[in-house]
Design a protein around this motif. Structure first.
Motif, PDB file in Angstrom:
ATOM      1  N   ASP A 203       0.742  -1.452   0.345  1.00  0.00           N
ATOM      2  CA  ASP A 203       0.224  -0.179   0.307  1.00  0.00           C
ATOM      3  C   ASP A 203       0.815   0.891   0.120  1.00  0.00           C
ATOM      4  N   ALA A 204       1.285   1.959  -0.896  1.00  0.00           N
ATOM      5  CA  ALA A 204       1.889   2.815  -1.137  1.00  0.00           C
ATOM      6  C   ALA A 204       1.088   4.167  -2.291  1.00  0.00           C
ATOM      7  N   LEU A 205      -0.198   3.882  -1.989  1.00  0.00           N
ATOM      8  CA  LEU A 205      -0.698   5.538  -2.709  1.00  0.00           C
ATOM      9  C   LEU A 205      -0.846   6.340  -1.110  1.00  0.00           C
ATOM     10  N   ARG A 206      -0.364   7.415  -2.258  1.00  0.00           N
ATOM     11  CA  ARG A 206      -0.683   8.684  -1.058  1.00  0.00           C
ATOM     12  C   ARG A 206      -1.411  10.169  -2.062  1.00  0.00           C
ATOM     13  N   ALA A 207      -1.578   9.765  -3.099  1.00  0.00           N
ATOM     14  CA  ALA A 207      -3.559  10.407  -3.544  1.00  0.00           C
ATOM     15  C   ALA A 207      -3.137  10.189  -4.638  1.00  0.00           C
ATOM     16  N   THR A 208      -4.360  10.330  -5.532  1.00  0.00           N
ATOM     17  CA  THR A 208      -4.832  10.171  -7.053  1.00  0.00           C
ATOM     18  C   THR A 208      -5.084  11.085  -7.158  1.00  0.00           C
ATOM     19  N   VAL A 209      -4.763  11.598  -8.176  1.00  0.00           N
ATOM     20  CA  VAL A 209      -5.114  12.880  -9.041  1.00  0.00           C
ATOM     21  C   VAL A 209      -6.261  12.759 -10.489  1.00  0.00           C
ATOM     22  N   THR A 210      -7.397  13.714 -10.523  1.00  0.00           N
ATOM     23  CA  THR A 210      -7.562  13.247 -11.366  1.00  0.00           C
ATOM     24  C   THR A 210      -7.272  13.997 -12.997  1.00  0.00           C
ATOM     25  N   LEU A 211      -7.605  13.816 -13.611  1.00  0.00           N
ATOM     26  CA  LEU A 211      -6.375  14.078 -15.248  1.00  0.00           C
ATOM     27  C   LEU A 211      -7.279  14.628 -16.283  1.00  0.00           C
ATOM     28  N   GLY A 212      -7.300  15.957 -16.335  1.00  0.00           N
ATOM     29  CA  GLY A 212      -8.364  16.435 -17.680  1.00  0.00           C
ATOM     30  C   GLY A 212      -8.800  17.645 -17.366  1.00  0.00           C
ATOM     31  N   ALA A 213      -8.528  18.814 -16.372  1.00  0.00           N
ATOM     32  CA  ALA A 213      -9.118  19.608 -16.164  1.00  0.00           C
ATOM     33  C   ALA A 213     -10.233  19.782 -15.309  1.00  0.00           C
ATOM     34  N   GLY A 214      -9.727  18.397 -14.255  1.00  0.00           N
ATOM     35  CA  GLY A 214     -11.397  18.115 -13.359  1.00  0.00           C
ATOM     36  C   GLY A 214     -12.130  17.172 -13.438  1.00  0.00           C
ATOM     37  N   GLY A 215     -12.297  16.216 -14.471  1.00  0.00           N
ATOM     38  CA  GLY A 215     -12.177  15.078 -14.456  1.00  0.00           C
ATOM     39  C   GLY A 215     -12.351  15.198 -16.440  1.00  0.00           C
TER      40      GLY A 215
END
Length: 387
Positions: free
Chosen positions: A31-43
């Motif tokens: 378990d190394a997931l620190r954050a998830t970033v949605t791509l595409g200027a907000g989704g």
């Protein structure tokens, strides 16, 4: 502009001792997931593909192609699959700041971008655009357009020599549909955006990696598995061979390649039945020396963490990154990430990794930001800055 035809030299494989480490029954899920970033200027974007990192600033760059591949949900090439109609966010470059866990820019590229290449000293990013036959140039901080180089064909990736500024770009010149006809590679002088040389070698050369010390680029061709060495001081092709022949003649989808400078080994993705994994290649002879397996899964984008002697491979079918110990060639850990990862890049100095997750027709593309410390611990590495 000069045009050359390169003749392949068969690397000596007869009698070679190939190392294929036995698979452990199970590798730990880390378990190394620190954050998830949605791509595409907000989704809304799908089809995140190639990824690169600027080691100076720590920013990551992801090409948003808009097309899902790697046999994931939405891949139109799967048997019985419907044509892909949702290409939201296509033809863009996403810039990720992992420290802030956010997308800082989402800017237009050429058509069908596949892979970004960073020039840290000049603070620019080159994006190979397979849909428009171009390489677009972008400001590394903002993504703002700074020029376009027309190479033709369906370029996938550029390998840049940071000293000579020559960039080897595969799959150029001819925009053919048949892989067997996609045989050109271009050498671009990025100092003046001119094409210095074009030559033929291999079918659909996609992946490129550069030895910055010896000034040699290596291309990997999807159609026939050929690796071609190119002098990045002169632009001249040097020699080529097909390492996958050590495992038979079947199609290997050898689309990705990386290298370990310390051992002068190349790592070429392979999907041949019975030899799915990453082929270990001696970059001097281009002979296969072994195979890294990740179960029966076909890896996609690969990355070498040089100081920590680890290889990371995207495993799209299981939404994970496989980690291999380059001392033993064993698969030592698996890291769950987002939907259908295309590739992964690691910044060992900042102890952070980022994956480009393609998503699906109904799932938005994301970037998974990874804390490398628990991964290093699982791989038996003691790293300064990790607790």
């Amino acid at each position: 502009m000069r045009h050359l035809t390169l003749f392949a030299v068969t690397a000596g494989l007869a009698g070679a001792s190939l190392v294929t480490p036995a698979m452990a029954e199970a590798q730990p899920n880390v378990d190394a997931l620190r954050a998830t970033v949605t791509l595409g200027a907000g989704g809304g974007a799908i089809g995140a593909q190639g990824i690169a990192v600027d080691p100076t600033t720590g920013l990551f760059y992801i090409a948003i192609n808009g097309t899902v591949v790697a046999n994931c949900d939405g891949d139109a090439s799967r048997p019985g699959a419907a044509p892909q109609t949702n290409r939201a966010g296509a033809n863009h470059l996403s810039i990720i700041d992992p420290a802030a866990a956010r997308e800082t820019a989402f800017v237009a590229t050429g058509g069908g971008p596949v892979w970004p290449t960073v020039d840290p000293s000049r603070r620019v990013v080159f994006v190979a655009n397979s849909g428009s036959g171009t390489v677009t140039i972008h400001d590394a901080a903002t993504g703002a357009p700074a020029g376009t180089i027309t190479v033709g064909g369906k370029p996938h990736m550029g390998g840049l020599d940071l000293d000579t500024r020559l960039m080897v770009v595969g799959n150029t010149v001819r925009s053919a549909e048949a892989v067997a006809d996609q045989i050109y590679t271009s050498v671009v002088n990025t100092a003046d955006s001119r094409i210095a040389l074009e030559f033929t070698a291999g079918q659909a050369p996609h992946g490129v990696v550069v030895d910055q010390t010896r000034h040699i680029a290596y291309t990997s061709s999807v159609g026939d598995g050929m690796i071609t060495a190119v002098n990045t001081e002169s632009g001249q092709p040097l020699f080529s061979a097909v390492p996958k022949q050590a495992f038979g003649t079947a199609f290997g989808n050898n689309n990705m390649i990386t290298r370990q400078a310390a051992t002068r080994r190349l790592f070429q993705v392979n999907s041949q039945t019975g030899a799915a994994g990453v082929i270990v290649v001696d970059e001097v002879t281009l002979a296969a020396e072994g195979l890294i397996r990740f179960g029966n899964y076909n890896p996609w984008g690969v990355w070498v963490d040089e100081p920590n002697r680890l290889l990371f491979a995207a495993l799209p079918q299981v939404n994970a990154i496989g980690v291999a110990d380059l001392d033993t060639l064993a698969h030592v850990a698996t890291v769950p990430v987002g939907t259908c990862p295309y590739s992964v890049a690691v910044d060992p100095d900042r102890r952070v990794g980022v994956t480009s997750n393609q998503g699906s027709p109904t799932i938005t593309a994301t970037a998974s930001i990874l804390d490398m410390c628990p991964i290093y611990a699982a791989a038996g590495r003691t790293v300064s800055g990790c607790k």
